[in-house]
Motif scaffolding. Sequence first.
Motif, mmCIF file in Angstrom:
data_model
loop_
_atom_site.group_PDB
_atom_site.id
_atom_site.type_symbol
_atom_site.label_atom_id
_atom_site.label_comp_id
_atom_site.label_asym_id
_atom_site.label_seq_id
_atom_site.Cartn_x
_atom_site.Cartn_y
_atom_site.Cartn_z
ATOM 1 N N TYR A 1 0.869 -1.176 0.000
ATOM 2 C CA TYR A 1 0.000 0.000 0.000
ATOM 3 C C TYR A 1 0.907 1.227 0.000
ATOM 4 N N THR B 1 1.163 5.472 -0.275
ATOM 5 C CA THR B 1 0.367 6.697 -0.155
ATOM 6 C C THR B 1 1.241 7.930 -0.292
ATOM 7 N N ASP B 2 0.592 9.017 -0.639
ATOM 8 C CA ASP B 2 1.233 10.327 -0.670
ATOM 9 C C ASP B 2 0.801 11.056 0.589
ATOM 10 N N SER C 1 -6.671 13.532 2.551
ATOM 11 C CA SER C 1 -6.909 12.156 3.013
ATOM 12 C C SER C 1 -7.676 11.320 1.991
ATOM 13 N N ARG D 1 -4.929 10.146 -0.812
ATOM 14 C CA ARG D 1 -3.608 9.698 -0.383
ATOM 15 C C ARG D 1 -3.129 8.428 -1.088
ATOM 16 N N LEU D 2 -4.029 7.501 -1.371
ATOM 17 C CA LEU D 2 -3.645 6.235 -1.979
ATOM 18 C C LEU D 2 -3.169 6.456 -3.414
ATOM 19 N N TRP E 1 -1.975 0.279 -4.789
ATOM 20 C CA TRP E 1 -2.371 -0.839 -3.931
ATOM 21 C C TRP E 1 -2.108 -2.107 -4.708
ATOM 22 N N GLU F 1 -5.603 2.675 5.618
ATOM 23 C CA GLU F 1 -4.309 2.719 6.304
ATOM 24 C C GLU F 1 -4.470 2.282 7.754
ATOM 25 N N TRP G 1 6.943 9.299 -0.314
ATOM 26 C CA TRP G 1 5.738 8.491 -0.218
ATOM 27 C C TRP G 1 5.884 7.508 0.921
#
Length: 189
Positions: free
Chosen positions: A129, A131-132, A137, A140-141, A144, A159, A179
């Motif tokens: 996973y 995310t940034d 929010s 963010r992904l 995956w 998360e 990241w």
Amino acid sequence: NFQIWERGATAAQSIPAGERDEYFPTLTTENLSGSSSADGNDGTADPIRRQLLARARDNNELVSSQPHLLIVGGLGFNIWNPVYRFGSPIATLEDRRKNLIGYAGMAIRISDMIESILRSLTETPLNIYVTDPNAASSNRLIYWRPSHSRQESAEVPTETNLRSGVHWEGAITIAHQRWSVLVTSATPL
């Protein structure tokens, strides 16, 4: 019949480039995916990109964008490095601004990049996973990858759910973009 263009109101729309003092269009692309070309796209049309290009020019450094929908399709990011007139001085800010001739750039689809890194892990039961942490929010992904050992359709976890069990967490940095990476095992430990 080369035309300079920019994105319109939507990522899929292109319109003639607006009036500006200077343009930095994409002159040629090496498109490995066979999707649409970015030839002619003006890198200075977007104010955020214009700031990144100015930072690259002024500091003679590689810069990268935040993840976004790429012109060639998919979620990715761009990196740029300034190119100066051959043999010209670049020691001062004034020199770099005067002698800039363009940028060497690349659009990188995040899923392609990570999949090529993980290709040797095809049999490893890991969920990955990415995310940034600087994004809102809800955005963010950026990647995956459920374990290939899963038989059922893998729903994207949150998360919070991933952190509630045994996991490894770290970070990767690519040209000033940091990241977060969360890795869990698909099999009980």
